[in-house]
Design a protein around this motif. Structure first.
Motif: not given
Ligand SMILES: Nc1ncnc2c1ncn2[C@@H]1O[C@H](COP(=O)(O)OP(=O)(O)OP(=O)(O)O)[C@@H](O)[C@H]1O
Length: 280
Positions: A132, A172-174, A187-189, A191, A202-205, A207, A223-225
């Motif tokens: 991120l 973990d974070g941005a 950094c925390f963003l 949502l 999920g939460t990464r996108h 955020a 995306s990690e997935e």
């Molecule tokens: N509010 C936030 N601010 C910054 N980073 C965040 C925040 N929430 C989640 N993340 C990052 O996103 C990660 C979790 O990703 P998650 O799998 O829930 O999201 P995703 O959108 O499905 O992404 P992916 O496709 O990579 O799995 C956390 O480990 C963290 O690094």
């Protein structure tokens, strides 16, 4: 002024300044409506109109207590508008500052940063490492920078990539990029609360979209997935970008052409074409 004049009499007393005045206000209202279209602000604005309408109805039917309550509520209207619409007001003012005319005064040169970001996302995406990256533009990201760990380093593909390797202390974070430097990581963003977003995300996108709703930042997501690369700007996300598409869009957004309006996936090709033209 007698408002019951016929149209010809109106033409007689209308000055050119009045016409300019009307056109400017109409244009500002049009831009405002464009900016809030489809956002939660539009719903709030409708709520506000209902309250104002309620006041006129209460007046008309001489409902004194209701009129009194609404009148007192409306007394705080200006403050309420400032609080409710502060993200839009900030974005609007930043857009004025980003006008092509003003750009000449502070000429942004980001091509090297863009190259490093693109190379890093290629590396991360091929290994399915989630990332991120937030790039600051007109609006400061201080609150988000302060939520993470200060880095203050020159951007490179190697640095950016190593931050996001799973298990690294700052992964973990941005990561936040400001003035061509990596200023902070982990950094925390905020949502997004939007319900229009695909369930797959999920939460990464979320955020990434969240921070672009409050600021004019550009966010790159890996995306990690799936390893898929996306870009978020002005509360909209464009997914599944190739490296060359990412580079073109980043050049378009950061390299000189003013593009601050919300965009959708279908606009990518148009966006890319205009960026390409600018390069030629
Ligand atoms: N509010 C936030 N601010 C910054 N980073 C965040 C925040 N929430 C989640 N993340 C990052 O996103 C990660 C979790 O990703 P998650 O799998 O829930 O999201 P995703 O959108 O499905 O992404 P992916 O496709 O990579 O799995 C956390 O480990 C963290 O690094």
């Amino acid at each position: 002024m007698n408002v019951l004049l016929n149209p010809l009499e109106w033409l007689d007393i209308l000055r050119w300044q009045d016409i300019a005045d009307i056109l400017i206000v109409a244009y500002l209202i049009y831009r405002l409506l464009l900016m809030i279209r489809g956002t939660r602000t539009a719903q709030m604005l409708i709520g506000l109109f209902v309250v104002v309408g309620g006041y006129f109805v209460a007046q008309r039917f001489e409902l004194y207590i209701l009129s009194w309550v609404i009148r007192n509520l409306l007394g705080y209207l200006f403050l309420t508008i400032l609080v409710i619409f502060h993200p839009e007001i900030r974005r609007m003012l930043a857009q004025v500052g980003q006008n092509t005319f003003f750009r000449h005064f502070y000429g942004i040169e980001k091509s090297q940063v863009i190259d490093e970001i693109v190379r890093s996302t290629e590396w991360l995406s091929s290994r399915r490492i989630g990332a991120l990256m937030v790039i600051e533009r007109g609006i400061g990201l201080k609150p988000f920078i302060n939520s993470g760990v200060t880095v203050e380093a020159e951007i490179s593909k190697e640095l950016l990539s190593s931050i996001f390797i799973s298990g690294a202390p700052l992964h973990d974070g941005a990561a936040i990029i400001k003035d061509n430097r990596l200023v902070a990581a982990a950094c925390f963003l905020p949502l997004t609360l939007s319900s229009d977003i695909s369930q797959e995300l999920g939460t990464r996108h979320r955020a990434a979209i969240g921070v672009t709703e409050e600021t004019d930042a550009v966010v790159v997501i890996v995306s990690e997935e799936t390893g898929s690369v996306s870009i978020a700007v002005a509360g909209e996300i464009t997914r599944h970008l190739t490296s060359s598409e990412l580079k073109r869009v980043l050049k378009n957004l950061l390299g000189g052409i003013s593009e601050t309006q919300p965009r959708k996936v279908s606009r990518l090709s148009k966006l890319s074409r205009s960026a390409q033209k600018a390069q030629e």
